[in-house]
Design an enzyme around this catalytic site. Structure first.
Site, PDB file in Angstrom:
ATOM      1  N   ASN A   9       0.846  -1.187   0.000  1.00  0.00           N
ATOM      2  CA  ASN A   9       0.000   0.000   0.000  1.00  0.00           C
ATOM      3  C   ASN A   9       0.887   1.245   0.000  1.00  0.00           C
ATOM      4  OD1 ASN A   9      -1.962   1.951   0.361  1.00  0.00           O
ATOM      5  ND2 ASN A   9      -2.320   1.456   2.519  1.00  0.00           N
ATOM      6  N   LYS A  11       0.053   4.306  -0.183  1.00  0.00           N
ATOM      7  CA  LYS A  11      -0.583   5.461   0.446  1.00  0.00           C
ATOM      8  C   LYS A  11      -0.372   6.701  -0.447  1.00  0.00           C
ATOM      9  CE  LYS A  11      -0.055   3.217   4.889  1.00  0.00           C
ATOM     10  NZ  LYS A  11       0.204   3.348   6.344  1.00  0.00           N
ATOM     11  N   HIS A  97      -9.265   0.964   5.639  1.00  0.00           N
ATOM     12  CA  HIS A  97      -7.940   1.111   6.229  1.00  0.00           C
ATOM     13  C   HIS A  97      -8.032   2.003   7.460  1.00  0.00           C
ATOM     14  CE1 HIS A  97      -3.738   2.324   6.689  1.00  0.00           C
ATOM     15  NE2 HIS A  97      -3.423   1.252   5.974  1.00  0.00           N
ATOM     16  N   GLU A  99      -6.394   4.409   8.503  1.00  0.00           N
ATOM     17  CA  GLU A  99      -6.269   5.843   8.242  1.00  0.00           C
ATOM     18  C   GLU A  99      -7.569   6.415   7.680  1.00  0.00           C
ATOM     19  OE1 GLU A  99      -1.548   5.167   7.387  1.00  0.00           O
ATOM     20  OE2 GLU A  99      -2.897   5.548   5.705  1.00  0.00           O
ATOM     21  N   GLU A 169      -5.194  -4.956  11.173  1.00  0.00           N
ATOM     22  CA  GLU A 169      -4.258  -3.879  11.489  1.00  0.00           C
ATOM     23  C   GLU A 169      -4.296  -3.576  12.992  1.00  0.00           C
ATOM     24  OE1 GLU A 169      -4.137  -0.646   8.093  1.00  0.00           O
ATOM     25  OE2 GLU A 169      -6.172  -0.881   8.838  1.00  0.00           O
ATOM     26  N   GLY A 175       3.452   2.934  13.594  1.00  0.00           N
ATOM     27  CA  GLY A 175       4.029   4.261  13.739  1.00  0.00           C
ATOM     28  C   GLY A 175       4.044   4.780  15.159  1.00  0.00           C
ATOM     29  N   SER A 215       2.902  -3.119  10.264  1.00  0.00           N
ATOM     30  CA  SER A 215       4.311  -2.755  10.054  1.00  0.00           C
ATOM     31  C   SER A 215       5.219  -3.969   9.851  1.00  0.00           C
ATOM     32  CB  SER A 215       4.828  -1.908  11.236  1.00  0.00           C
ATOM     33  OG  SER A 215       4.099  -0.715  11.337  1.00  0.00           O
TER      34      SER A 215
END
Length: 252
Positions: A9, A11, A97, A99, A169, A175, A215
């Site tokens: 991905n 992004k 997702h 985000e 996720e 992060g 990650s």
């Protein structure tokens, strides 16, 4: 046998020229995919057509969009429909997702509509689910994820579910400097599979690909992918470096 998938991905990163170079470098990395293994590249919308032209003659490589809108068509300036994505050769669409949920407040109800539109256009959704830090700290992650599944996917038939990929996720480990262990990933993947089995039956659950979206990188991919219920990864930052992404694919 369920598919093993590594999806990159991108992004909101890279120019068109940089993206073209990245795909060419990945294709030149000598990846040898076995039957049932797939590599998926999720580019920004403007690059989809170019990416398709680069990937289409390479067996096992597929194209994904990072999102679509929850309506079929209409006066929705700036949005992209599932039908549009189908028309440019997209294979997969990432939905929900973390985000998108966090920054754009996408609800489980809206995601259910997106799932329906993606499937209606012959595309495959990569449906993301997962819990934030406060939920993990409260040890209510199972209930949180179960609700995401129920409200966005459980209206589907068992036949429709065959075209769905789930990506877990752990938002708290993306992060933040915190790291989810392979055991934590396996535990949640096993929980998700058990939830699907409870709704659709054991055969449907065993055929469902569940990717890890926390990650993953070359240093931990092999351990993660060796977990019995982890069927690959939805890769963020490492997908922007051809050598890293190729190393993750080779971890199969």
């Amino acid at each position: 046998m369920r598919k093993k998938i590594v999806a990159g991905n991108w992004k909101m990163n890279l120019t068109l020229a940089q993206g073209e170079q990245l795909i060419n470098d990945i294709l030149a990395a000598g990846l040898k995919l076995e039957e049932g293994q797939e590599v998926v590249v999720a580019t920004p919308f403007p690059y989809l057509t170019k990416a398709k032209s680069l990937l289409q003659h390479h067996p096992g490589f597929y194209l994904a969009a990072q999102n679509c809108y929850s309506e079929k068509s209409g006066a929705f300036t700036g949005e992209v429909s599932a039908e549009m994505l189908k028309s440019v050769g997209v294979d997969y669409v990432i939905l929900g997702h973390s985000e998108r949920r966090e920054y754009f407040k996408e609800s489980n109800e809206a995601l259910a509509k997106k799932v329906d539109l993606v499937l209606a256009n012959g595309l495959k959704p990569i449906f993301c689910c997962g819990e934030p830090l406060e939920v993990r700290q409260a040890e209510t992650q199972n209930e949180y994820v179960a609700k995401q599944l129920e409200e966005s996917l459980y209206h589907l038939t068992a036949e429709q579910l065959k075209d769905v990929v789930i990506a877990y996720e752990p938002i708290w480990a993306i992060g933040t400097g915190l790291t989810a262990s392979a055991q934590q990933a396996q535990d949640m993947h096993a929980f998700i599979r058990a939830q699907i089995a409870g709704k659709y039956g054991r055969e449907a659950a065993l055929g469902l690909s569940i990717l890890y979206g926390g990650s993953a990188k070359p240093s931990n991919a092999k351990e993660l992918f060796s977990s019995p219920d982890v069927d690959g990864g939805l890769i963020g930052g490492a997908s922007l470096v051809a050598a890293d992404f190729a190393a993750i694919v080779k971890s199969f």
